[in-house]
Scaffold this active site. Sequence first.
Site, PDB file in Angstrom:
ATOM      1  N   GLY A   1     -25.879 126.468 -47.510  1.00 40.26           N
ATOM      2  CA  GLY A   1     -25.576 127.426 -48.573  1.00 40.26           C
ATOM      3  C   GLY A   1     -25.107 128.722 -47.951  1.00 40.26           C
ATOM      4  O   GLY A   1     -25.690 129.210 -46.980  1.00 40.26           O
TER       5      GLY A   1
ATOM      6  N   GLY B   1     -24.187 131.582 -49.908  1.00 46.71           N
ATOM      7  CA  GLY B   1     -24.154 132.655 -50.902  1.00 46.71           C
ATOM      8  C   GLY B   1     -24.754 133.891 -50.266  1.00 46.71           C
ATOM      9  O   GLY B   1     -24.742 134.048 -49.043  1.00 46.71           O
TER      10      GLY B   1
ATOM     11  N   ALA C   1     -27.895 134.908 -49.919  1.00 45.68           N
ATOM     12  CA  ALA C   1     -29.024 134.669 -49.018  1.00 45.68           C
ATOM     13  C   ALA C   1     -28.565 133.928 -47.764  1.00 45.68           C
ATOM     14  O   ALA C   1     -28.912 134.309 -46.646  1.00 45.68           O
ATOM     15  CB  ALA C   1     -30.109 133.876 -49.743  1.00 45.68           C
TER      16      ALA C   1
ATOM     17  N   ARG D   1     -35.927 140.056 -71.766  1.00 43.83           N
ATOM     18  CA  ARG D   1     -35.084 138.876 -71.922  1.00 43.83           C
ATOM     19  C   ARG D   1     -35.799 137.690 -72.566  1.00 43.83           C
ATOM     20  O   ARG D   1     -35.289 137.082 -73.502  1.00 43.83           O
ATOM     21  CB  ARG D   1     -34.572 138.428 -70.549  1.00 43.83           C
ATOM     22  CG  ARG D   1     -33.513 139.333 -70.004  1.00 43.83           C
ATOM     23  CD  ARG D   1     -33.050 138.863 -68.647  1.00 43.83           C
ATOM     24  NE  ARG D   1     -32.031 139.791 -68.137  1.00 43.83           N
ATOM     25  CZ  ARG D   1     -31.448 139.667 -66.962  1.00 43.83           C
ATOM     26  NH1 ARG D   1     -31.759 138.660 -66.161  1.00 43.83           N
ATOM     27  NH2 ARG D   1     -30.533 140.524 -66.570  1.00 43.83           N
TER      28      ARG D   1
ATOM     29  N   ARG E   1     -37.973 136.965 -64.300  1.00 46.91           N
ATOM     30  CA  ARG E   1     -37.341 137.865 -63.344  1.00 46.91           C
ATOM     31  C   ARG E   1     -36.799 139.098 -64.056  1.00 46.91           C
ATOM     32  O   ARG E   1     -36.208 138.990 -65.122  1.00 46.91           O
ATOM     33  CB  ARG E   1     -36.192 137.160 -62.621  1.00 46.91           C
ATOM     34  CG  ARG E   1     -35.450 138.066 -61.653  1.00 46.91           C
ATOM     35  CD  ARG E   1     -34.371 137.326 -60.921  1.00 46.91           C
ATOM     36  NE  ARG E   1     -33.298 136.847 -61.783  1.00 46.91           N
ATOM     37  CZ  ARG E   1     -32.367 137.619 -62.327  1.00 46.91           C
ATOM     38  NH1 ARG E   1     -32.370 138.922 -62.132  1.00 46.91           N
ATOM     39  NH2 ARG E   1     -31.421 137.097 -63.092  1.00 46.91           N
TER      40      ARG E   1
ATOM     41  N   SER F   1     -32.434 139.727 -58.728  1.00 43.59           N
ATOM     42  CA  SER F   1     -32.045 138.474 -58.074  1.00 43.59           C
ATOM     43  C   SER F   1     -31.193 138.762 -56.841  1.00 43.59           C
ATOM     44  O   SER F   1     -31.401 138.178 -55.780  1.00 43.59           O
ATOM     45  CB  SER F   1     -31.293 137.565 -59.038  1.00 43.59           C
ATOM     46  OG  SER F   1     -30.133 138.203 -59.509  1.00 43.59           O
TER      47      SER F   1
END
Lengths: 248, 220, 638
Positions: free
Chosen positions: C40, C42, C44, C330, C435, C440
């Site tokens: 991955g 992205g 991170a 949310r 969250r 994030s």
Amino acid sequence: MQVFLKIWRQAGPSDAGKLVDYSLDNISEEMSFLDMLDTLNDMLTRKGEMPVEFDHDCREGICGQCGVMINGRAHGPLKNTTTCQLHMRSFKNGDTIYIEPFRASSFPIKRDLKVDRSAFDKIIQSGGFITERTGQAPEANDIPIPFETAEEAFDAAACIGCGACVAVCKNSSAALFTAAKITHLALLPQGKYESQKRVLNMVNTMDEQGFGHCSNTEACEAECPQQISVLHIARMNYEFNKALVLKK
Amino acid sequence: MHANTLVHKLWMAFTGLFLCFFLVIHLLGNLQLLLPAERAQLQFNAYSHLLSGNILIKIISYVLYASIILHVVYALIITLQNRAANDKGYAKDNRGQVSKWYSRNMGVLGTIILIFLVIHFRDYWYVYKFGHLPLDSNGDKDLYTLVVSSFQEGWYVCLYVLCMWALGFHLLHGFYSATRTLGVYHPKYVRWLKQFGWLYTGCITLGFTLIPIYVYFVNH
Amino acid sequence: MALDPKIPQGELDKKWSHYKATAKLVNPANRRKLDIIVIGAGLAGSSAAASLAEQGYHIKCFCFHDTPRRAHSVAAQGGVNACKNYHNDGDNIFRMFYDTLKGGDFRAREANVYRLAECSANLIDQAVAQGVPFAREYGGYLANRSFGGVQVSRTFYARGQTGQQLLLGAYQALMRQVAAEQVQMFTRHEMLDVVLIDGKAKGVIVRNMDTGEIERHGAHAVILATGGFGKIYYLSTLAMACNGSAIWRAYKKGAYMGNPSWTQIHPTSLPQSGENQSKLTLMSESLRNDGRIWVPKAANDNRTANSIPEGERDYYLERKYPAFGNLAPRDIASRAAKERIDAGYGVGPTHNAVYLDFSKALAEQGEKKITAKYGNLFRMYEKITGINAYKEPMRISPAAHFSMGGLWVDYELMTTIPGLFALGEANFADHGANRLGANSLLQACVDGYFVAPITVPNYLAGEIRAAKVDINDEAFAIAEKNVRQQIDTLLAIKGTQPADHFHKQLGRILYDKCGLSRSAEGLQQAIAEIRDLRASFYIDLTIPGTGNEINSELEKALRVADYLEIGELMCIDALNRNESCGAHFREEYQTPDGEAMRDDAHYAYVSAWQYDGPGLPPILNKENLHFEFVQPTVRNYK
């Protein structure tokens, strides 16, 4: 509504390709262009035929993955819009729609409408960064950056790397893509120190990757989903000329 | 530093801008054709004589020849590279909807200008330099009569005017494209230069177009 | 079994610095000999790969996109939180820690959340040094805005493209390391298995999506930074190719899955407009600052919005939550919308949305002010729907957005498999049961830039004597064989339905029964339905073509096969938790007026599920959450 599609089908990078005709009924105006392609692919898959391979991912205009030529326009008939943001209400019942991959020698076709845009990564690798190690950064507010400069840098940094600028350019030039990164970094105090090396390396890499020259037709700005200004190209030229003159 | 696209473009810009400058001088000289016939003849011929004798002018003329040649050579190199970068077109191509036709066709316009130049050199420059021209009352070669008599031909005037329009569109894009290549990016100066480019192009095109038309109608 | 999260001893604010002071190091000569695989690229993944490469480790980085810059971190709009206290409004690390913990309904680990807040300020420094063009004030200093759930201004932003700009910063750092040949980048590669040798993660099996080749890659440690799996709901705000396959394969190799059912459903997404739609577009939450949410008072009202008189409109958020009104958090806003839609008050052609109305704000503030604030969003809305939101209300509906759950990791971000780390949204760690907005990006960056570069070497210090991993080891051969077998199995089904058909059905089941609100009965039904669906998947799936070419149908099928298993675990997890907390709302556990009822006495733990073999129920392990420094309270937004 009903649409007639002429889609470029090509099995692999070295295979010959051709336009293949399809027709779709029951397409609604609310559908996005890519939903329409999904519908076609669903039909093809059910028939056991290979679906049309096309690039897409976020479908909200920011990842830069989608991008095809639609009726001879990069990302379709609307200006400054990605393919995924195009909706079928931009077409009429009975329209014939040509769908072709982005074409440039530097963007070889992988399959159908999927092209290889790794040349862009190569350009960034050659200098599209600020040399900074994690941990080296000073307190963020130690270096103020004028509001206008930050905004200008953002305008350039907004590039999504979709390649529409190359696809629409008669010379397949990557000038807008390359310039956007060069000016983004050259504008910021943090990026100034290596701007000379950066511009020379990135422009050379752009050439090595086989992109053409910029003829300043400004078609790229019209198609760019982020409306990146061609003046960034002038700025790149300025940086390049400065580097050429000052280079030791 | 190996020559790359931007260096090529710089040569195009420098040579192009020099040619732009030359056009101004050329036009100023040609404006003498609009004077009353007798005065025009003597003054124009004297001016032509001046241009052929001066060492400074000679150097400039060599720069001019070099500029024309380099401009053409780099145009060819660039065009070939652009072709290689874009080897396959689109089956349906509407890319033209988002740019000006003349900006996409600088090569075509340039070729028209080049053909014109060949004719132009053969008709005047060659005859003046190597042909036998009668002398005027001051003893200068009578280029004036040659020019004026060639502008008696309707078809020649039409051709000349058409070529000047090709030149105009070439300049319209070429001038500001050159300023871009040189790196003028500040929006304010870009705007000024664009307006100046329009003005410049307008003056050059109108000037060069009006002279043959004027001469044609005055002598008919 | 109780799990040990390996939280350092000592005061809350000393834990991380103590850890850093005592973490084991690897000397530069040895770093060159150690390989790390990062799956991955992205926010991170890129940041971890670049930061570790800068230290001198050799990195192999894999992503399924054609370039790392396309990872879905790119789509985050609003901003990134950091407690710089530039507004002098009383922000500090503890307050940010507390806000995050409370926002997560006290279902996160104190030490992790504190570290997140502690590292947040550094992240802004790091990003600015990379050239991220954050918004600034006229004096040239960084600007902040406030975001949902907090009382201070700590959100840094770059217009509505903060995620993109942060990702590009990390991507550029990664590209720099690729150019330095410190990182080997493998684009268009999808991980299909983790390889364990002697119980430690030592490599991966990946598929080259351009050629179909199955490849083996070995390393001394493996980092998974593969993002969230909210796409399991099919219709979501996630990108089309987001998936849970990498973490699911890791789960099946022995990594535990933490709180898999906790998914954030975002309240302000655009509703589904047709059956063939595959993706829902997120509209920034900031719209709720000036927009009023309502539905008609009469059910199945087919009148257009503007023809419904004021008296016949139900501003249900203002009615139910007078204190927070349209700015309720949310989870609460989403649940309230779903309740109205399910009760038949939904609006739009398919009655699947609620109105977000700007007429009052337009009348009070004028069109100019509203355009200045939301002009780009109004334009985007018109681009997608063809509706002018200045003239009639927007239609919005809730959509799956973020996975709070993920691989269980300890304080070092290591899973229960030694040498296997999980970063960013792929792990379960910092957000608890809900969250907060703009956290994030923060978590992805902090994990990648600041945590993994300390904790991964701490693990690798024990691996310096380990030889280069031999990819001819039997463990690789077995893993590769299994992967090939799975691909062959799927290709051989030759049924009648494409993978999306099953994905859509799975999404429907989960959205209805394991989405905004859950009940024991519904979850049990869902489990049965998912099992049936999975059975029919293996009978009726069709994939044209072969495995040795670009084949997006095969890619989808592989992901859906995993989703069909993840979905069941989500339901099992939701069924186990007999309480309501954050995004997890169990209908049986609510107060008389419909609010969530948390049960700290019995459920103050992280559910870490352990794979026990095919067809066997997963084993529940618990990590008890100890609140040493704060006292859990009841969230109240009335």
